[in-house]
Write a protein that holds these residues in place. Structure first.
Motif, PDB file in Angstrom:
ATOM      1  N   GLU B  91       0.836  -1.199   0.000  1.00 57.94           N
ATOM      2  CA  GLU B  91       0.000   0.000   0.000  1.00 57.94           C
ATOM      3  C   GLU B  91       0.870   1.248   0.000  1.00 57.94           C
ATOM      4  O   GLU B  91       0.643   2.191  -0.741  1.00 57.94           O
ATOM      5  CB  GLU B  91      -0.889  -0.041   1.245  1.00 57.94           C
ATOM      6  CG  GLU B  91      -2.028   0.938   1.248  1.00 57.94           C
ATOM      7  CD  GLU B  91      -3.044   0.647   0.176  1.00 57.94           C
ATOM      8  OE1 GLU B  91      -3.121  -0.508  -0.269  1.00 57.94           O
ATOM      9  OE2 GLU B  91      -3.739   1.584  -0.231  1.00 57.94           O
ATOM     10  N   HIS B  94       2.723   1.872  -3.310  1.00 57.26           N
ATOM     11  CA  HIS B  94       1.741   2.323  -4.298  1.00 57.26           C
ATOM     12  C   HIS B  94       1.407   3.794  -4.102  1.00 57.26           C
ATOM     13  O   HIS B  94       1.408   4.583  -5.039  1.00 57.26           O
ATOM     14  CB  HIS B  94       0.495   1.455  -4.134  1.00 57.26           C
ATOM     15  CG  HIS B  94      -0.616   1.822  -5.035  1.00 57.26           C
ATOM     16  ND1 HIS B  94      -0.865   1.163  -6.203  1.00 57.26           N
ATOM     17  CD2 HIS B  94      -1.549   2.789  -4.956  1.00 57.26           C
ATOM     18  CE1 HIS B  94      -1.908   1.693  -6.793  1.00 57.26           C
ATOM     19  NE2 HIS B  94      -2.354   2.680  -6.060  1.00 57.26           N
ATOM     20  N   ARG B  95       1.127   4.157  -2.844  1.00 54.51           N
ATOM     21  CA  ARG B  95       0.743   5.536  -2.574  1.00 54.51           C
ATOM     22  C   ARG B  95       1.922   6.476  -2.609  1.00 54.51           C
ATOM     23  O   ARG B  95       1.815   7.633  -2.987  1.00 54.51           O
ATOM     24  CB  ARG B  95       0.093   5.624  -1.184  1.00 54.51           C
ATOM     25  CG  ARG B  95      -1.270   5.031  -1.171  1.00 54.51           C
ATOM     26  CD  ARG B  95      -1.775   4.854   0.243  1.00 54.51           C
ATOM     27  NE  ARG B  95      -3.162   4.423   0.223  1.00 54.51           N
ATOM     28  CZ  ARG B  95      -4.183   5.265   0.149  1.00 54.51           C
ATOM     29  NH1 ARG B  95      -3.964   6.550   0.096  1.00 54.51           N
ATOM     30  NH2 ARG B  95      -5.423   4.816   0.120  1.00 54.51           N
ATOM     31  N   PRO B 165     -12.068  15.875 -13.560  1.00 57.13           N
ATOM     32  CA  PRO B 165     -12.233  16.484 -12.244  1.00 57.13           C
ATOM     33  C   PRO B 165     -11.595  15.698 -11.109  1.00 57.13           C
ATOM     34  O   PRO B 165     -11.475  16.201 -10.010  1.00 57.13           O
ATOM     35  CB  PRO B 165     -13.748  16.537 -12.056  1.00 57.13           C
ATOM     36  CG  PRO B 165     -14.300  15.505 -12.955  1.00 57.13           C
ATOM     37  CD  PRO B 165     -13.335  15.328 -14.078  1.00 57.13           C
ATOM     38  N   TYR B 166     -11.218  14.472 -11.337  1.00 54.16           N
ATOM     39  CA  TYR B 166     -10.650  13.727 -10.224  1.00 54.16           C
ATOM     40  C   TYR B 166      -9.745  12.635 -10.765  1.00 54.16           C
ATOM     41  O   TYR B 166      -9.816  12.259 -11.922  1.00 54.16           O
ATOM     42  CB  TYR B 166     -11.750  13.085  -9.377  1.00 54.16           C
ATOM     43  CG  TYR B 166     -12.690  12.235 -10.204  1.00 54.16           C
ATOM     44  CD1 TYR B 166     -13.889  12.755 -10.646  1.00 54.16           C
ATOM     45  CD2 TYR B 166     -12.366  10.928 -10.540  1.00 54.16           C
ATOM     46  CE1 TYR B 166     -14.732  11.995 -11.424  1.00 54.16           C
ATOM     47  CE2 TYR B 166     -13.205  10.168 -11.311  1.00 54.16           C
ATOM     48  CZ  TYR B 166     -14.400  10.712 -11.748  1.00 54.16           C
ATOM     49  OH  TYR B 166     -15.235   9.969 -12.507  1.00 54.16           O
ATOM     50  N   THR B 169      -5.480   8.842 -13.307  1.00 49.05           N
ATOM     51  CA  THR B 169      -5.258   7.678 -14.153  1.00 49.05           C
ATOM     52  C   THR B 169      -4.719   8.085 -15.515  1.00 49.05           C
ATOM     53  O   THR B 169      -3.997   7.359 -16.149  1.00 49.05           O
ATOM     54  CB  THR B 169      -6.565   6.894 -14.349  1.00 49.05           C
ATOM     55  OG1 THR B 169      -7.615   7.844 -14.505  1.00 49.05           O
ATOM     56  CG2 THR B 169      -6.851   6.027 -13.144  1.00 49.05           C
ATOM     57  N   ASN B 252      -6.635  15.207  -1.284  1.00 47.07           N
ATOM     58  CA  ASN B 252      -8.053  15.134  -1.001  1.00 47.07           C
ATOM     59  C   ASN B 252      -8.872  15.786  -2.099  1.00 47.07           C
ATOM     60  O   ASN B 252      -9.829  15.220  -2.599  1.00 47.07           O
ATOM     61  CB  ASN B 252      -8.335  15.817   0.332  1.00 47.07           C
ATOM     62  CG  ASN B 252      -9.715  15.511   0.831  1.00 47.07           C
ATOM     63  OD1 ASN B 252     -10.122  14.365   0.823  1.00 47.07           O
ATOM     64  ND2 ASN B 252     -10.448  16.518   1.215  1.00 47.07           N
ATOM     65  N   VAL B 253      -8.474  16.994  -2.489  1.00 52.20           N
ATOM     66  CA  VAL B 253      -9.264  17.739  -3.470  1.00 52.20           C
ATOM     67  C   VAL B 253      -9.302  17.008  -4.807  1.00 52.20           C
ATOM     68  O   VAL B 253     -10.329  16.945  -5.465  1.00 52.20           O
ATOM     69  CB  VAL B 253      -8.680  19.151  -3.659  1.00 52.20           C
ATOM     70  CG1 VAL B 253      -9.320  19.845  -4.827  1.00 52.20           C
ATOM     71  CG2 VAL B 253      -8.880  19.961  -2.401  1.00 52.20           C
ATOM     72  N   SER B 255      -8.613  13.761  -5.355  1.00 46.93           N
ATOM     73  CA  SER B 255      -8.801  12.312  -5.214  1.00 46.93           C
ATOM     74  C   SER B 255      -7.588  11.529  -5.659  1.00 46.93           C
ATOM     75  O   SER B 255      -7.690  10.625  -6.488  1.00 46.93           O
ATOM     76  CB  SER B 255     -10.017  11.848  -6.025  1.00 46.93           C
ATOM     77  OG  SER B 255     -11.124  12.613  -5.732  1.00 46.93           O
ATOM     78  N   PRO B 257      -4.748   8.977  -4.465  1.00 47.79           N
ATOM     79  CA  PRO B 257      -4.434   8.120  -3.322  1.00 47.79           C
ATOM     80  C   PRO B 257      -2.957   8.218  -2.957  1.00 47.79           C
ATOM     81  O   PRO B 257      -2.135   7.466  -3.453  1.00 47.79           O
ATOM     82  CB  PRO B 257      -4.770   6.720  -3.854  1.00 47.79           C
ATOM     83  CG  PRO B 257      -4.621   6.809  -5.331  1.00 47.79           C
ATOM     84  CD  PRO B 257      -4.926   8.215  -5.716  1.00 47.79           C
ATOM     85  N   GLN B 261      -3.125  11.221   2.666  1.00 51.32           N
ATOM     86  CA  GLN B 261      -4.442  10.722   3.068  1.00 51.32           C
ATOM     87  C   GLN B 261      -4.325   9.447   3.882  1.00 51.32           C
ATOM     88  O   GLN B 261      -5.041   9.238   4.856  1.00 51.32           O
ATOM     89  CB  GLN B 261      -5.234  10.378   1.812  1.00 51.32           C
ATOM     90  CG  GLN B 261      -5.810  11.560   1.124  1.00 51.32           C
ATOM     91  CD  GLN B 261      -7.112  11.195   0.459  1.00 51.32           C
ATOM     92  OE1 GLN B 261      -7.622  10.109   0.662  1.00 51.32           O
ATOM     93  NE2 GLN B 261      -7.624  12.089  -0.320  1.00 51.32           N
TER      94      GLN B 261
END
Lengths: 331, 328, 576
Positions: B91, B94-95, B165-166, B169, B252-253, B255, B257, B261
């Motif tokens: 995890e 990845h982040r 917007p988010y 990818t 956060n704004v 999205s 990961p 966060q």
């Protein structure tokens, strides 16, 4: 106003001001003097008198936003420097006129090797390759008695005296006609002082360089200068050859300077000049020295004094001391 | 120099070790019981006790500390999150890559945009360029990142539909977050660069250079710039360090990961395992970045390089040679 | 000049921030009414000729959720992301869904077909025939037993600690024995609460299905990027095809959310509420259950986007104020508790925090709970009466010698935007009562610290207590969680009262044998008489979906998830 045809450098009525957001500082207020080839002029005065400003004006390296050369002419070898373009001035700087600065500790670029700092000026003005310039730079270093193998060192690896010698090497690298030396030994200790002065003198003689030596040390003036000009509050109050001024000082300020020198033979009290130099943003009316002058009269507060010939090449803007002495004799 | 770098790399180990011990101790004394949180409100006392036993939370402090240090540093096992069975290292990596991209790109942009902006300001001091740059810098520092992020989202995502917007990818998804993240850094760097440059321009060695008649360009790039850069390297490094942990709002704004966060969530749920591992990883990365900063310092400022290498070694060696030559 | 400029910029920023916040424009709109009337159904099952031709090849829905599920394992910890997704991956033996329209809870049999309690601590459960998972493995009673045993072995699921043993009786029957007699609703919770997997699939997964889940639903997870999105596709075959034929529970098989009417569902993880709204507006997502209340005006009647979207309100948590009745707190005094209970207006709190959308509660329970006593709705319940409150307060002053200046109360709450606002509203009411602006101090902490603090009788005076609604079936669940001294770590109830009568009445209510309307109302009556706790209200949260999605009143599925299969899709109107 004198008109010295032989003069190599002639400054006429130079006025320089510093403008900050609130006030105007009158640093130089109508300065006139001249210098012949191969001679040394000493500019003497207290700190803040405007001596450095005069020197920087000749080279036109005053910090431009606050400082402004208001009026005047600076004639150098037949050209008025104040009328030259930036490019033309740049060609003169370093090549025909160069300057040695007061504080050696900060005068060198910490991130460049010493030889490179000397070489870049040489390469620029002589138009030779960097490689050749570096050779010449190393020769210069030897001339100022710094060993060759130190050429690739950085300034922080040198002591204060050695740094000053590097600065001198930089200044003399291109054999300038005029050298402006701004208190070159003030930041150094006395033994090194003597060395550096001797070095400057030697080099100067070799190349017949004219020099303006700025200092507040009257002893140094006596040793090295041919002529001297006393600067007070941005004006020259007295000037002439070293003998004329030192042996026959006439202006009350000059007299005061000499009188305040400590006399090792007597045990009396020191005799300073009372008061302080005026705030350059609020200069007094009339003669700028009158608040501190023991001979001041009513007219001194209103009339602006001009330089008046005393004898030979000796000029002074006030001869009150003579008159006073005469008065004493009369009585 | 190589020796110095090696020494510094070795020093990272005790630093990280200390960080691990410190964070473990702090979390140990924090109120809030992870077993209770996992089991939820109203869980029976004996169930909570049983889980605490199972998680090893009832062992004495030193035993827990010892276990933790052994697992982390000797077996390199960061364990799994208390909340689910996902191995933390997966995890985290990845982040971390996302947060890292944000932080690195911010530094690069700060340096590329901020420093020239500051230099231009300084060299045209008082002129309209200076005023404009400083106003932009003021805006960049004052405006909160979430506000400007959302405003840009409204304009570019909603009204113009140019950018998603988010999410990150696609590469377009990265444009806005990177831009918003760098804003404050650019502003700070510009201001720093400007003041550093102003100081340097007024310095004696620049006056000397001018007195030599060197052209303005040479003065700017050979005399002023290298000296002005020295404090900026420090700023850039620090900025990177803070942005590593501080991208929470951007994440956060938009999205994304990222680690920010992840850590905030772990703190709220008392997921000790995650918090500890994340802090240790951050400590390692931060130390490495600081090392890079110091190395950069060494390359820019020869005084500092000399410090690293030990004073005047070359000189002493040459002096010896000279003496030998003289005696010969 | 720089100073003026900085001032100007600060002003601009403040204005911009303020405009980002609450718009009180469309306040008089009643979202619950408008959304619950006229169900917009003209779905594919309308039986007409027309819509069939206009249906897209690929029926795909995009949903916005706010939290990353992180792990797909069947028995992992709860998080908001998993809540919405798990029902697409796994099924449970039974499910309980709140029926918000009728105010009750409906129980469905999913993988189970029935159960029986054999004795005090033994239960027999019957598994349906013909179940298989998306890998093709059949699901039988032994798989159910396997699921429970494996989940229990994890140790992180409190309810399973009550299971002592499991026994497979035959392919479709198994028995469960518990180590202690369960309270009301506990066994049902065990049946509804745990995902079922087949042993074969679970054991062939390399990581306990953390990344590769296989369940008995009709969908398969085909793509997951952590923190970004999850995509589900319809499986080739589904054991419960009957669910696609009929939507009626009476047929015994399906539940409204259990069919496979969509081909593909894409979940986008969007962490910021404003970004969620932007995504809805721009059409990147079709529906979301995590829309911030600030942005709702946009979607409700009268809002800018009202014609493109529908909104459905459903209850969030219930909130109440609970008092510390131990000696170390001034609320030990009955009169003070009565004063505080009567001085807070639940409707006012609702207005302040949920814009008035929600209901005021009349008991420590929510109306859809199966043992909710309707008579509570007609009884007075700590009515908001400032004068009465002042009388009680005066009695308190007289008894204890405290004055308005010396009264100091600590209000403990969990930190968060909603709970923060509620705490401030309550604080405002108490301050009005006491007429001393500094008499109430709000202590706001994260979940972990909050939990350890309310068990400490010296740490607070008033507790802002909250409980789940849609995901719970019985009043006794909350009562058991907070008031059962035998169970809780500090060996007392949440009021630190040491009151044995509480325990006696509680035990009567939670025991399966004695759970009845009487025992339930006795407990509620007693805590009302003691003024231990006043439940305030339950606010609404919203599901916002594009207007071509209908049937929103059924959108709450198992475990309070967004049951997208229960909705109706008018593909002809969609932009797919």
């Amino acid at each position: 106003m004198e008109n010295n045809e032989k003069a190599f450098l002639s400054v006429k009525n130079l006025v320089v001001e510093y403008t900050s957001s609130k006030q105007v500082i009158h640093a130089v207020n109508g300065v006139t003097f001249s210098l012949e080839r191969g001679k040394t002029l000493g500019l003497v005065g207290e700190t803040g008198a405007g001596k450095t400003t005069i020197a920087k004006s000749i080279l036109r390296i005053l910090p431009d936003p606050p400082a402004k050369i208001r009026s005047g002419e600076i004639w150098f070898d037949g050209q008025d420097l104040l009328k030259l373009s930036d490019d033309e001035m740049r060609r003169i700087r370093g090549a025909r006129i160069s300057m040695v600065f007061q504080d050696p500790m900060t005068a060198l670029n910490p991130t460049m090797r010493v030889a490179d700092q000397i070489a870049d000026g040489i390469a620029l003005h002589r138009g030779i390759s960097k490689h050749e310039a570096r050779h010449k730079a190393v020769d210069m270093l030897e001339m100022v008695e710094i060993p060759r193998f130190r050429a690739r060192d950085y300034p922080h690896q040198f002591s204060g005296g050695m740094k000053q010698r590097v600065v001198i090497a930089i200044a003399l690298a291109c054999n300038p006609d005029l050298l402006l030396a701004d208190e070159p030994t003030t930041a150094l200790d006395v033994t090194i002082q003597a060395q550096v002065l001797a070095l400057i003198n030697e080099l100067k003689k070799k190349n017949n360089t004219s020099m303006i030596l700025i200092t507040h040390d009257l002893g140094v003036v006596a040793e090295t200068c041919d002529e001297v000009a006393v600067v007070y509050a941005g004006e020259i109050v007295e000037k002439g050859s070293v003998e004329e001024v030192f042996d026959h000082a006439v202006h009350p300020y000059t007299r005061g300077l000499f009188d305040s020198l400590p006399d090792m033979s007597s045990t009396g009290r020191l005799q300073p000049i009372t008061g302080m130099m005026p705030d350059p943003s609020k200069l007094p009316e009339g003669c700028k020295f009158h608040p501190r002058c023991p001979y001041a009269t009513e007219s001194c507060k209103k009339d602006i004094k001009k330089l008046v010939k005393v004898s030979g090449t000796h000029y002074s803007c006030c001869s009150a001391t003579i008159n006073a002495a005469a008065k004493v004799r009369e009585v | 120099m190589a020796q110095y770098v090696l020494k510094r790399i070795l020093m990272i180990i005790p630093v990280v070790f200390l960080v691990a011990i410190t964070i473990f101790t702090i979390m140990y004394f924090c109120p809030g019981d992870p077993a209770e949180i996992i089991l939820g409100v109203g869980a029976a006392a004996e169930d909570i006790e049983a889980l605490r036993e199972q998680m090893g939370l009832n062992d004495p402090f030193l035993v827990q500390l010892g276990n933790y240090l052994y697992r982390t540093f000797i077996k390199f096992d960061f364990g799994t999150s208390y909340a689910n069975s996902v191995p933390i290292i997966d995890e985290l990596s990845h982040r971390f890559s996302k947060t890292f991209v944000l932080a690195i790109s911010a530094i690069i942009i700060e340096v590329i945009v901020g420093i020239p902006l500051g230099m231009v300001s300084a060299t045209h001091r008082g002129g309209w360029i200076d005023q404009l740059c400083m106003i932009l810098a003021l805006i960049g520092i004052s405006v909160p990142s979430f506000w400007i992020g959302l405003q840009l989202l409204l304009i570019f995502s909603l009204k113009l539909s140019w950018l998603p917007p988010y999410g990150v990818t696609t590469w377009q998804g990265w444009i806005l977050p990177i831009f918003v993240n760098s804003l404050r850094g650019i502003a700070q760097m510009a201001r720093q660069a400007r003041s550093s440059m102003l100081e340097v321009i007024r310095s004696d060695y620049v006056t000397t250079a001018r007195a030599k008649g060197l052209p303005e360009r040479t003065i700017l790039f050979r005399y002023a710039l290298p000296n002005a850069l020295i404090p900026l390297v420090q700023t850039a490094g620090q900025s990177f360090g803070t942005s590593l942990g501080g991208t929470v709002i951007i994440e956060n704004v938009f999205s994304i990961p990222g680690v920010g966060q992840y850590m905030v969530n772990a703190i709220v749920t008392r997921d000790y395992a995650v918090i500890r591992s994340a802090v240790v990883v951050l400590a390692i990365v931060f130390s490495l970045v600081m090392l890079l900063v110091d190395i950069a310092f060494g390359f820019i400022d020869p005084r500092i390089k000399a410090q690293y290498e030990g004073r005047n070694r070359k000189y002493k060696w040459r002096k010896k040679l000279r003496r030998v030559a003289a005696n010969a | 000049m720089k100073r003026w400029l900085s001032l100007l910029l600060v002003l601009v920023m403040i204005l911009a921030l303020a405009s980002c916040g609450d718009k009180k424009a469309g306040k008089d709109v009643e979202p619950t009414d408008s959304a619950q009337t006229a169900p917009k159904t003209s779905g594919p099952d309308a039986g007409d000729e027309g819509p069939e031709q206009q249906e897209p090849e690929n029926k795909e829905l995009v949903v916005g959720i706010s939290t990353d599920p992180v792990s797909w394992e069947p028995w992992g910890a709860f998080n908001n992301g998993r809540k919405h997704l798990m029902h697409l991956v796994y099924q449970t033996l039974t499910a309980e869904i709140p029926d918000l329209v009728n105010g009750t809870t409906i129980r469905y049999y999913v993988l189970a077909s029935g159960y029986e309690q054999i004795d005090d601590r033994t239960y027999e459960v019957y598994v349906r025939e013909g179940i298989y998972d998306t890998a093709g493995n059949p699901f039988t009673a032994k798989d159910a037993v396997f699921s429970y045993s494996t989940a229990k072995a994890q140790g992180t699921l409190a309810q399973l600690n009550a299971i002592e043993s499991l026994e497979v009786v035959d392919d479709y029957t198994f028995r469960m024995t518990t180590s202690r007699t369960l309270a009301v609703g506990d066994f049902e919770d065990i049946l509804t609460g745990f995902n079922m997997v087949t042993q074969a699939s679970y054991e062939s997964s390399p990581d306990g299905m953390v990344t590769t889940p296989v369940g008995t639903t009709g969908y398969v997870l085909i793509d997951y990027v952590a923190g970004s999105h999850a995509v589900f596709e319809k499986a080739d075959s589904y054991w419960n095809n009957a669910a696609n034929e009929s939507r009626s529970i009476e047929d015994g098989y399906c539940s409204t959310w259990d069919c496979t009417k969509l081909d593909k569902i894409r979940y986008e993880i969007i962490t910021d509420p404003t970004t969620m709204t932007i995504a809805l507006e721009s059409g990147d997502i079709d529906i979301s259950a995590n829309v911030s209340s600030n942005d709702l005006q946009l979607f409700q009647d009268g809002g800018k986007l009202a014609d493109k979207f529908d909104v459905f309100a459903h209850p969030e948590n219930m909130y109440g104020i609970s008092f510390n009745a131990s000696k170390s707190s001034p609320t030990n005094n009955y009169n003070l508790r009565m004063a505080l209970a009567h001085c807070v207006d639940p409707q006012g709190v609702l207005d302040a925090t949920f814009d008035g959308s929600g209901i005021v509660l009349k008991a420590w329970a929510y109306p859809t709970f199966m043992d909710y006593q309707n008579k509570w709705d007609d009884q007075p319940y700590f009515e908001y009466d400032l004068d009465l409150a002042k009388e009680y307060l005066q009695k308190f002053y007289d008894e204890t010698g405290t004055t308005a200046d010396t009264l100091k109360l600590r209000l403990l709450t969990q930190s968060g935007p909603t709970t923060g606002k509620i705490a401030e509203a309550v604080q405002a009411y108490i301050v009005t009562l006491v007429d001393n602006p500094t008499c109430v101090e709000i202590l706001s902490f994260d979940r972990g610290t909050y939990n350890s603090m309310w068990m400490d009788e010296n740490a607070f005076d008033i507790l802002l207590i909250y409980g789940q609604t849609a995901n719970r079936t019985y009043c006794t669940y909350a009562w058991n969680s907070y008031a059962n001294a035998a169970k809780l770590q500090h060996k007392n109830d949440v009021w630190h009262s040491g009151d044995e009568k509480v325990q006696e009445l509680l035990n009567a209510a939670i025991s399966v044998k004695t759970h009845s309307d009487e025992t339930v109302s006795d407990f509620q009556q007693y805590i009302n008489d003691q003024a231990y706790i006043k439940n305030l209200m339950c606010g609404d949260v919203y599901v916002v979906g594009k207007s071509w999605i209908g049937g929103l009143e059924d959108c709450i599925g198992p475990k309070d998830c967004l049951a997208i299969m229960a909705l109706d899709y008018d593909w002809s109107k969609s932009d797919k």
